[in-house]
Design an enzyme around this catalytic site. Structure first.
Site, PDB file in Angstrom:
ATOM      1  N   GLU A  49     121.517  28.457   1.940  1.00 22.35           N
ATOM      2  CA  GLU A  49     121.906  28.702   0.712  1.00 22.35           C
ATOM      3  C   GLU A  49     123.312  27.746   0.412  1.00 22.35           C
ATOM      4  O   GLU A  49     124.230  27.859   0.789  1.00 22.35           O
ATOM      5  CB  GLU A  49     122.572  30.044   0.425  1.00 22.35           C
ATOM      6  CG  GLU A  49     122.926  30.500  -0.968  1.00 22.35           C
ATOM      7  CD  GLU A  49     123.363  31.868  -1.254  1.00 22.35           C
ATOM      8  OE1 GLU A  49     123.394  32.099  -2.386  1.00 22.35           O
ATOM      9  OE2 GLU A  49     123.562  32.552  -0.229  1.00 22.35           O
ATOM     10  N   GLU A  75     121.621  38.820  -7.822  1.00 22.19           N
ATOM     11  CA  GLU A  75     122.532  38.899  -7.219  1.00 22.19           C
ATOM     12  C   GLU A  75     123.867  38.861  -8.349  1.00 22.19           C
ATOM     13  O   GLU A  75     124.561  37.793  -8.406  1.00 22.19           O
ATOM     14  CB  GLU A  75     122.897  37.680  -5.925  1.00 22.19           C
ATOM     15  CG  GLU A  75     123.850  38.183  -5.143  1.00 22.19           C
ATOM     16  CD  GLU A  75     124.237  36.955  -4.359  1.00 22.19           C
ATOM     17  OE1 GLU A  75     125.002  37.147  -3.160  1.00 22.19           O
ATOM     18  OE2 GLU A  75     123.913  35.947  -4.702  1.00 22.19           O
TER      19      GLU A  75
END
Length: 255
Positions: A137, A235
């Site tokens: 990520e 998120e």
């Protein structure tokens, strides 16, 4: 595309444990969930809730987080990968999120890259043996993660291509990418096959889609045009009660 609740932040009202948050997400019509670190969580309770509801995890983080660019931390990083792979196999073997760690002062970009490839190649070997996918990520260093090494989607994809493992893919976070000023279509063009998961939050604020300046209907359309049809991870930090937050998010995304 289906939605995945980030139960680290969502469905928290009245639900202290992740197991109850999974049940609440399922009751709200969601079949996928994700969270951050696992060592401080009741993973047995998570497994029980997943079995009860049929919800599937889309990911959680390799824990503890260690650097992929600092060779002094590589053994600890690989130990964290081993432990997290073992934990993952008890909850359906979802993808596991890898953060890069921080830049090392005085170290060249080439050396950073070489050390990252070395660590990720060793981690990918472990993941291949376990049948689990690691997702790298890129984060942002302008608001949330000052000093972070991997802040570029292009660099993340370059690392994945250099490692060359089918068990290493990218987590593309729309929020982090936009904070860094990236053009999603440009950075993902021709490489969407390397993206395992996408997460969203609005900007500014990192709250629900529809609370900020991003055009999420266009973002979803562009993802589809690129060829992405997997889950979308929510998120974000909710500003509304869970049901209202989810309704606003669905409306903004058109999903």
């Amino acid at each position: 595309m289906k939605l995945s609740a980030c139960i680290e932040w969502q469905f928290a009202e009245g639900n202290e444990g992740l197991g109850d948050r999974i049940r609440a997400a399922h009751a709200a019509g969601l079949d996928h969930a994700e969270f951050h670190l696992w060592r401080d969580k009741d993973m047995a309770g998570v497994a029980e809730a997943l079995a009860e509801t049929g919800v599937t995890l889309t990911g959680f983080c390799v824990d503890p987080r260690r650097s992929i660019v600092d060779p002094a931390q590589h053994e600890e990083f690989l130990g964290a990968v081993r432990d997290t792979l073992a934990a993952a196999q008890k909850v359906g073997s979802p993808p596991l999120i890898v953060a890069s760690g921080f830049n090392r002062e005085g170290v060249s970009p080439n050396e950073h890259f070489a050390e990252a490839v070395k660590a990720l190649r060793a981690a990918a070997d472990l993941a291949e043996a376990a049948g689990v996918t690691l997702v790298l990520e890129p984060l942002n260093d302008r608001i949330d993660h000052p000093g972070m090494y991997l802040v570029s989607t292009t660099l993340g994809l370059d690392l994945i291509e250099a490692v060359g493992s089918p068990r290493l893919r990218l987590l593309y976070d729309v929020y982090h990418s936009r904070v860094m000023g990236e053009d999603m279509k440009a950075v993902l063009a021709g490489r969407i096959h390397l993206v395992e998961h996408v997460q969203v939050a609005d900007l500014p604020g990192r709250n629900e889609p529809g609370t900020g300046d991003l055009d999420f209907a266009a973002i979803v359309a562009d993802l589809r045009a690129l060829g992405y049809e997997r889950a979308i991870g929510l998120e974000y930090r909710p500003t509304l009660p869970a049901e209202a937050s989810l309704a606003q998010t669905r409306d903004a995304l058109g999903l």
